[in-house]
Scaffold this motif. Sequence first.
Motif, PDB file in Angstrom:
ATOM      1  N   GLY A  34      28.615 -13.771 -26.738  1.00  0.00           N
ATOM      2  CA  GLY A  34      28.859 -12.364 -27.009  1.00  0.00           C
ATOM      3  C   GLY A  34      29.630 -11.661 -25.912  1.00  0.00           C
ATOM      4  N   VAL A  35      29.291 -11.928 -24.659  1.00  0.00           N
ATOM      5  CA  VAL A  35      30.006 -11.305 -23.543  1.00  0.00           C
ATOM      6  C   VAL A  35      31.465 -11.749 -23.566  1.00  0.00           C
ATOM      7  N   SER A  37      33.302 -12.919 -26.113  1.00  0.00           N
ATOM      8  CA  SER A  37      34.079 -12.360 -27.234  1.00  0.00           C
ATOM      9  C   SER A  37      34.339 -10.872 -27.018  1.00  0.00           C
ATOM     10  N   HIS A  38      33.386 -10.165 -26.420  1.00  0.00           N
ATOM     11  CA  HIS A  38      33.593  -8.748 -26.110  1.00  0.00           C
ATOM     12  C   HIS A  38      34.760  -8.584 -25.130  1.00  0.00           C
ATOM     13  N   ASP A  41      38.072  -9.319 -26.886  1.00  0.00           N
ATOM     14  CA  ASP A  41      38.471  -8.230 -27.786  1.00  0.00           C
ATOM     15  C   ASP A  41      38.887  -6.988 -26.998  1.00  0.00           C
ATOM     16  N   LEU A  42      38.117  -6.641 -25.976  1.00  0.00           N
ATOM     17  CA  LEU A  42      38.443  -5.468 -25.170  1.00  0.00           C
ATOM     18  C   LEU A  42      39.769  -5.668 -24.431  1.00  0.00           C
ATOM     19  N   HIS A 109      31.228  -7.461 -16.284  1.00  0.00           N
ATOM     20  CA  HIS A 109      30.511  -7.634 -17.551  1.00  0.00           C
ATOM     21  C   HIS A 109      29.279  -8.492 -17.347  1.00  0.00           C
ATOM     22  N   HIS A 110      28.154  -7.977 -17.777  1.00  0.00           N
ATOM     23  CA  HIS A 110      26.829  -8.605 -17.771  1.00  0.00           C
ATOM     24  C   HIS A 110      26.183  -8.390 -16.397  1.00  0.00           C
ATOM     25  N   THR A 133      29.410  -3.221 -17.481  1.00  0.00           N
ATOM     26  CA  THR A 133      28.887  -3.149 -18.838  1.00  0.00           C
ATOM     27  C   THR A 133      27.630  -3.995 -18.912  1.00  0.00           C
ATOM     28  N   HIS A 135      25.378  -5.860 -21.205  1.00  0.00           N
ATOM     29  CA  HIS A 135      25.505  -6.461 -22.532  1.00  0.00           C
ATOM     30  C   HIS A 135      24.173  -6.827 -23.162  1.00  0.00           C
ATOM     31  N   VAL A 169      25.844  -1.675 -24.281  1.00  0.00           N
ATOM     32  CA  VAL A 169      26.326  -1.994 -25.623  1.00  0.00           C
ATOM     33  C   VAL A 169      25.334  -1.655 -26.725  1.00  0.00           C
ATOM     34  N   SER A 170      24.137  -1.212 -26.353  1.00  0.00           N
ATOM     35  CA  SER A 170      23.136  -0.831 -27.347  1.00  0.00           C
ATOM     36  C   SER A 170      22.184   0.183 -26.741  1.00  0.00           C
TER      37      SER A 170
END
Length: 176
Positions: A34-35, A37-38, A41-42, A109-110, A133, A135, A169-170
Amino acid sequence: MGGLKRVEDLESSPPPRGSRIAMVMDFHPSSVGGVQSHVRDLTRLLQDLGYEVIIVSRALGKGDVKDLEAEGHYIVKPLFPLEIIFVPPDPFDLKREIKTLGPDIVHSHHIYTLTSLLALKSARDLGLPRVATNHSIFLAYDKVALWRIASIVLPTRYLLPNAQAVISVSSAADRW
């Protein structure tokens, strides 16, 4: 975590188009997760918006997906010659790589992995803007007593304050 602000509360505007953004994570960007692919995409979105994006990572998971190798990806070496999540990156190699690449902002990230956390410290030492971020939520995040004990030994508590802002992210990750 004292000193951190919500992104929506920051008084600054986004970096100008053409700015160089360094995305930092432990996992190789072509690996599955998930990290990863994020970040992929970003990166594409930011590039479409006119930003220059570079990815700095470890080689963890390299080879999961063969067709996503890209220009603008830089691998930092582990501190010890083991490519596993618990071995941190060489902090001097990481800082040197960030300095050499000359980003305008560092986006880690993470927040539970060492490459991302140490990149925040390196960016702070280099005087660069930095954001992280979050995640995910940490194992047993809702068990306050367990988290207080675990947080003493986990580096997140000590290194995350190097971020100037944290994105989640949530709502569960945000509550953490």
